[in-house]
Write an enzyme that holds these catalytic residues in place. Structure first.
Site, PDB file in Angstrom:
ATOM      1  N   GLY A 123      29.290  75.058  15.518  1.00 43.24           N
ATOM      2  CA  GLY A 123      29.132  76.379  14.944  1.00 43.24           C
ATOM      3  C   GLY A 123      27.998  76.404  13.940  1.00 43.24           C
ATOM      4  N   SER A 124      28.089  77.299  12.991  1.00 38.13           N
ATOM      5  CA  SER A 124      27.004  77.496  12.042  1.00 38.13           C
ATOM      6  C   SER A 124      26.892  76.332  11.067  1.00 38.13           C
ATOM      7  CB  SER A 124      27.218  78.798  11.264  1.00 38.13           C
ATOM      8  OG  SER A 124      28.271  78.648  10.330  1.00 38.13           O
ATOM      9  N   THR A 125      25.683  76.141  10.567  1.00 31.91           N
ATOM     10  CA  THR A 125      25.458  75.085   9.588  1.00 31.91           C
ATOM     11  C   THR A 125      26.240  75.350   8.309  1.00 31.91           C
ATOM     12  OG1 THR A 125      23.290  74.545  10.504  1.00 31.91           O
ATOM     13  CG2 THR A 125      23.671  73.949   8.205  1.00 31.91           C
ATOM     14  N   GLY A 143      29.736  74.359   8.942  1.00 27.53           N
ATOM     15  CA  GLY A 143      29.725  72.917   9.149  1.00 27.53           C
ATOM     16  C   GLY A 143      29.668  72.144   7.836  1.00 27.53           C
ATOM     17  N   GLU A 157      17.711  80.358  11.331  1.00 27.04           N
ATOM     18  CA  GLU A 157      18.265  80.555  12.663  1.00 27.04           C
ATOM     19  C   GLU A 157      18.756  81.997  12.807  1.00 27.04           C
ATOM     20  OE1 GLU A 157      21.145  78.113  15.637  1.00 27.04           O
ATOM     21  OE2 GLU A 157      21.986  78.565  13.673  1.00 27.04           O
ATOM     22  N   LYS A 172      40.911  75.145  18.504  1.00 28.65           N
ATOM     23  CA  LYS A 172      40.846  76.489  17.932  1.00 28.65           C
ATOM     24  C   LYS A 172      39.572  77.167  18.440  1.00 28.65           C
ATOM     25  CE  LYS A 172      39.949  79.867  14.984  1.00 28.65           C
ATOM     26  NZ  LYS A 172      38.658  80.583  14.882  1.00 28.65           N
ATOM     27  N   CYS A 179      22.373  77.244  20.218  1.00 29.36           N
ATOM     28  CA  CYS A 179      21.943  76.470  19.044  1.00 29.36           C
ATOM     29  C   CYS A 179      20.607  75.790  19.279  1.00 29.36           C
ATOM     30  CB  CYS A 179      23.012  75.443  18.679  1.00 29.36           C
ATOM     31  SG  CYS A 179      23.472  74.352  20.038  1.00 29.36           S
TER      32      CYS A 179
END
Length: 480
Positions: A227-229, A232, A381, A175, A283
């Site tokens: 991807g983003s924390t 995640g 971030e 995806k 990242c």
């Protein structure tokens, strides 16, 4: 505009509902194409196709043939490099000079590296203490894998995930991010052209709801997410509840340390590239700079010279060094951080608060000094071309500052003293340490983070092992 379909069971098909979304050129804000929006029915069809391939032709294929197909895919990526580079730049705003020189060749290199692994996956014979017993291990594929790809390096991250999964004998449902689906869909066409059995690789385009449906599907044996924390953590919680295997490559706020004896020309050049490459949308960007007080002003002046000379422009212009941010949403996010930094009292040395976007989503390279540790721009971030710089006096002080983050993806040190370099490599808490360089890469070298930067590793043997399940076989040799 054209419409791009899903890739399920070896065929391009529209979404079951007929729903689509539009992908945007971030250099202009104009639409590029309508793309099929996968829903739960499409997720179920893709997972079913992957399971059938896993139980059928893909699992019966000899390891050497599996490796040949992956290597054939590497050849096709290289043969279609110009088209892939242009699509990657058009859809994601990445400068064409970078997609040609780095993204596409690196993606091909991933497939070529992992194409060599299938014939080298071996079990072990174990000398157990039980008499008259043969004990050995088999390494088998984990199964059907859901692979969720980020928007900052869509083609390369697809290769990072597909290469080891296919080498291990897994089947996959990929995806891509809704902002950048085009190169992944073109890769699906190359996978079909290479001759992979239908269902071995499936591609579903859509938004976060599509990704959530895929991560929630009970037929998925492993989830790999970059991807983003924040997302995640959600995926990790779902995987934990179902005891599904998971690899998470998440965010970072990476410290970059310049000691007083460093080669300052090299350190300044490396620090500049470390944070502003890909417009800061990486990242492992070197977004926290710590320079010894004795050289701090010199480092800042060197960075300001480079920032002033930076060419920010449209992605397809070969002279562009920094392209736009990927989307209007990301533009507004970065703009908010710059405003917050100024409001909290940091000193803006380069850049400006962006206005409302006029066409493309361009943000000038930005540099803050006089940054306090509790400021948001120092802690969080940003994922944009924003650097925060702080002087330090002692090594112990800078180690505390560098490690004082929830993240732990990367860290860098610039020094001529090898003893200091390797001592700091041991003391810094991060998955990757860069000494007198920033973010080199190779398909054989593992990559990943600790704490809020993720779980597990991608690339190299460690990345392959994440897709293999050891099975222990015990045999009584005296049985008749």
């Amino acid at each position: 505009m054209t419409t791009s379909d899903l890739f399920i069971d070896g065929r391009f098909v529209p979404a079951a509902t007929g729903r689509t979304f539009t992908t945007i050129d971030p250099s202009t804000g104009d639409p590029i194409a309508d793309v099929a929006h996968a829903g739960p029915h499409d997720v179920a069809a893709a997972v079913s196709a992957a399971r059938a391939a896993l139980d059928g032709p893909w699992s019966r294929m000899p390891a050497a043939e599996r490796g040949r197909l992956i290597t054939r895919l590497a050849d096709l990526v290289e043969a279609n490099a110009d088209e892939l580079a242009e699509l990657e730049s058009l859809d994601g705003g990445k400068p064409i000079r970078n997609t040609r020189a780095m993204d596409v060749p690196a993606a091909a290199a991933q497939f070529r590296y992992f194409g060599g692994w299938p014939t080298k996956i071996e079990g072990e014979t174990i000398p157990v203490a039980v008499p008259d017993t043969l004990c050995y291990t088999r390494k088998e594929p984990v199964g059907v894998c859901a692979q969720i790809i980020p928007w900052n390096f869509p083609l390369l991250m697809a290769a990072w995930k597909l290469g080891p999964a296919l080498a291990a004998g897994c089947t996959v449902v990929v995806k891509p991010a809704e902002q950048t689906p085009l190169t992944t869909l073109r890769l699906a066409g190359l996978i079909a052209e290479a001759g992979f059995p239908a269902g071995t690789v499936n591609m579903l385009t859509g938004d976060g709801g599509t990704g959530a449906a895929l991560a929630d599907h009970p037929g998925v044996d492993k989830i790999a997410f970059t991807g983003s924390t924040a997302v995640g953590r959600e995926i990790g919680a779902k995987a934990g509840a179902r005891l599904t295997r998971v690899t998470l490559e998440l965010g970072g706020k990476s410290p970059n340390i310049i000691l007083p004896d460093a080669d300052l020309d090299a350190a300044i050049a490396g620090s500049y590239q470390g944070v502003y490459f890909n417009s800061g949308q990486a990242c492992n960007a070197a977004s926290r700079l710590y320079a010894h007080r004795s050289v701090f002003d010199q480092v800042i002046e060197g960075l300001l010279v480079r920032i002033k000379e930076a060419r920010v422009g449209q992605a397809l212009d070969p002279s562009t060094e920094l392209g736009p941010l990927v989307s209007a949403g990301q533009y507004q996010r970065v703009r908010g951080y710059i405003r917050d930094g100024i409001a909290e009292g940091a000193r803006l040395r380069a850049g400006e608060v962006p206005g409302e976007p006029d066409g493309g989503f361009f943000v000038q390279p930005t540099l803050f000094t006089d940054v306090a540790p509790d400021m948001r721009i120092h802690r969080e971030e940003i994922f944009g071309p924003v650097l925060v710089a702080t002087p330090f006096d002692t090594v112990d002080e800078v180690v505390r500052q560098a490690n004082g983050s929830e993240y732990g993806l990367a860290a860098g040190v610039w020094t001529r003293n090898l003893g200091d370099a390797h001592t700091l490599a041991a003391r810094l808490s991060a998955g990757s340490i860069y000494l007198n360089t920033w973010a080199p890469g190779d398909p054989a070298a593992p990559f990943g983070g600790i704490r809020a930067s993720g779980i597990g590793r991608e690339m190299g043997r460690a990345g392959l092992d994440a897709y293999l399940e050891p099975k222990t076989v015990w045999t009584n040799l005296t049985s008749r």
